[in-house]
Design a protein around this motif. Structure first.
Motif, PDB file in Angstrom:
ATOM      1  N   UNK A   1       0.914  -1.467  -0.101  1.00  0.00           N
ATOM      2  CA  UNK A   1       0.040  -0.085   0.042  1.00  0.00           C
ATOM      3  C   UNK A   1       0.876   1.179  -0.016  1.00  0.00           C
ATOM      4  N   UNK A   2       1.949   1.252   0.909  1.00  0.00           N
ATOM      5  CA  UNK A   2       2.863   2.465   0.812  1.00  0.00           C
ATOM      6  C   UNK A   2       3.688   2.743  -0.177  1.00  0.00           C
ATOM      7  N   UNK A   3       3.948   1.568  -1.110  1.00  0.00           N
ATOM      8  CA  UNK A   3       4.763   1.805  -2.204  1.00  0.00           C
ATOM      9  C   UNK A   3       4.002   1.846  -3.476  1.00  0.00           C
ATOM     10  N   UNK A   4       2.604   1.440  -3.104  1.00  0.00           N
ATOM     11  CA  UNK A   4       1.788   1.216  -4.446  1.00  0.00           C
ATOM     12  C   UNK A   4       2.171   0.198  -5.559  1.00  0.00           C
ATOM     13  N   UNK A   5       2.826  -0.476  -4.909  1.00  0.00           N
ATOM     14  CA  UNK A   5       3.402  -1.896  -5.668  1.00  0.00           C
ATOM     15  C   UNK A   5       2.068  -2.581  -6.393  1.00  0.00           C
ATOM     16  N   UNK A   6       2.702  -3.051  -7.535  1.00  0.00           N
ATOM     17  CA  UNK A   6       1.364  -3.914  -8.265  1.00  0.00           C
ATOM     18  C   UNK A   6       2.060  -5.360  -8.531  1.00  0.00           C
ATOM     19  N   UNK A   7       3.177  -5.607  -7.942  1.00  0.00           N
ATOM     20  CA  UNK A   7       3.749  -6.889  -7.947  1.00  0.00           C
ATOM     21  C   UNK A   7       4.546  -7.189  -6.790  1.00  0.00           C
ATOM     22  N   UNK A   8       4.791  -8.441  -6.591  1.00  0.00           N
ATOM     23  CA  UNK A   8       5.692  -8.958  -5.337  1.00  0.00           C
ATOM     24  C   UNK A   8       6.405 -10.269  -5.613  1.00  0.00           C
ATOM     25  N   UNK A   9       7.724 -10.315  -5.469  1.00  0.00           N
ATOM     26  CA  UNK A   9       8.506 -11.367  -5.728  1.00  0.00           C
ATOM     27  C   UNK A   9       8.841 -12.059  -4.204  1.00  0.00           C
ATOM     28  N   UNK A  10       8.501 -13.235  -3.997  1.00  0.00           N
ATOM     29  CA  UNK A  10       8.556 -13.706  -2.693  1.00  0.00           C
ATOM     30  C   UNK A  10       9.471 -14.781  -2.505  1.00  0.00           C
ATOM     31  N   UNK A  11      10.581 -14.920  -1.740  1.00  0.00           N
ATOM     32  CA  UNK A  11      11.543 -15.954  -1.518  1.00  0.00           C
ATOM     33  C   UNK A  11      11.416 -16.317  -0.067  1.00  0.00           C
ATOM     34  N   UNK A  12      10.790 -17.651   0.325  1.00  0.00           N
ATOM     35  CA  UNK A  12      10.725 -18.758  -0.562  1.00  0.00           C
ATOM     36  C   UNK A  12       9.238 -18.995  -0.853  1.00  0.00           C
ATOM     37  N   UNK A  13       8.869 -20.097  -1.407  1.00  0.00           N
ATOM     38  CA  UNK A  13       7.386 -20.973  -1.425  1.00  0.00           C
ATOM     39  C   UNK A  13       6.731 -20.643  -0.172  1.00  0.00           C
ATOM     40  N   UNK A  14       7.163 -21.186   0.767  1.00  0.00           N
ATOM     41  CA  UNK A  14       6.434 -21.381   2.216  1.00  0.00           C
ATOM     42  C   UNK A  14       6.214 -19.858   2.569  1.00  0.00           C
ATOM     43  N   UNK A  15       7.023 -19.016   2.757  1.00  0.00           N
ATOM     44  CA  UNK A  15       6.891 -17.641   2.789  1.00  0.00           C
ATOM     45  C   UNK A  15       5.460 -17.178   1.888  1.00  0.00           C
TER      46      UNK A  15
END
Length: 363
Positions: free
Chosen positions: A259-273
């Motif tokens: 919300x703060x960054x107005x991001x439209x996409x996220x890369x998450x490492x790792x799968x469980x997280x």
């Protein structure tokens, strides 16, 4: 004149009893018949209870004294306890070892620093392991540096799996195989950029060499693409730092960060997280992928969430297979009194698996 099947099978059974284990391909070469023929013979011998089938090998039903005493058909693999990512690598290594007529002994370590890994290596060598596949924790660069002295003193061949020492390290001349994680970040950013995303958050771990590469490459590659201003990196969970016993203050609320960054996409490492954080996004009213596209890194369980996640998929099983191949090269050279040839540092490229969690940026 072709040898009768019964006579050929008797010869196979005798060879297997003498050696303890024999590769199907070797038996085919020695008998001058096809691999299919030997495989069929071994199947019949196994049904009669004369040998035991393995993956690409035939094994004796009785232990061979010389091998039992020396452990001459054994190698060992040492991996961190909590790393589910390496499970497929272990399976790949096991299959390659069995095909080569070797037994793979698995040692799991859970300690902090190198003490427990040194003890695991000591136990493996005492049990007769002729070679080692190693994936040290190396939660920090300091841990990796501290391991140089004892790893450089190993008396048996070793291969690092999903690890590569720095060029100034005393163990830089050790064979290794790892994923090109820089390319994984490149695939992610290319995919998201093609979908129109310019504001991207990286929620990443910081407790392994893989995590450090992903974090560093995300910073470098977003800057090179002119995206750095709209991108941010946070810790994927409070316990994803170098010491999971300590809650890391760098962990921020992902939904709030989006919300703060107005991001439209996220890369998450790792799968469980990723599965946990996607649930948090949705609980905060941020739909995936409608409001925010998500890419997971590792692809172990990325397809199992309510929303199947697009993911970077390292060649996990192939890492294990290639590690065994590198180790066999060293072992065979040592057995023949030959020079093993140059050290090899192999990098395998990951794939991007596109699923339902990434869509074009909303206008």
């Amino acid at each position: 004149m072709r040898e009768p099947a019964q006579q050929r099978q008797d010869r196979i059974a005798e060879v297997v009893r003498e050696r303890g284990v024999a590769r199907i391909t070797d038996l085919a070469d020695e008998l001058g018949v096809s691999v299919v023929t030997v495989r069929r013979d071994v199947e019949e011998l196994a049904q009669r209870g004369e040998v035991r089938r393995g993956h690409g090998v035939a094994r004796s039903l009785r232990p061979v004294p010389e091998q039992t005493a020396s452990g001459s058909d054994a190698i060992a693999m040492i991996v961190p306890e909590s790393n589910t990512y390496l499970t497929e690598a272990v399976q790949g290594a096991r299959e390659a070892a069995e095909k080569a007529g070797l037994r793979l002994a698995l040692h799991i370590t859970a300690g902090y620093g190198g003490a427990e890994e040194r003890e695991a290596v000591h136990q493996a060598l005492n049990a007769g392991a002729r070679g080692l596949l190693l994936s040290p924790h190396w939660r920090t660069q300091e841990e990796a540096d501290a391991d140089q002295s004892w790893l450089s003193d190993l008396e048996v061949p070793a291969v690092l799996v999903e690890r590569r020492p720095s060029r100034t390290s005393a163990i830089y001349a050790v064979d290794c195989v790892r994923t090109d994680h820089a390319y994984g970040v490149h695939l992610t950013l290319g995919h998201l950029a093609d979908l129109g995303h310019r504001r991207i958050v990286l929620a990443a771990r910081d407790d392994s060499p893989t995590a450090r590469v992903i974090r560093a490459e995300f910073a470098a590659q977003t800057a090179a693409r002119g995206l750095a201003k709209g991108c941010r990196t946070i810790l994927s969970s409070p316990t994803a730092g170098p010491d999971p016993r300590v809650t890391d203050p760098r962990a921020l609320d992902l939904a709030q960060t989006v919300a703060d960054t107005r991001a439209t996409a996220v890369l998450i490492h790792s799968d469980m997280d990723a599965l946990v954080l996607v649930r948090g996004l949705q609980a905060a009213g941020i739909s995936v992928p409608g409001d925010c596209s998500v890419v997971a890194y590792n692809d172990v369980v990325a397809d199992m969430g309510p929303v199947p996640l697009t993911a970077i998929a390292p060649p996990k099983a192939e890492l294990g297979r290639m590690g065994v191949d590198l180790l066999l090269r060293r072992l065979e050279a040592a057995r023949g009194g030959l020079r093993p040839g140059p050290t090899r540092h192999l990098e395998l490229l990951p794939d991007l698996v596109v699923r339902g969690s990434t869509v074009p940026r909303a206008a």
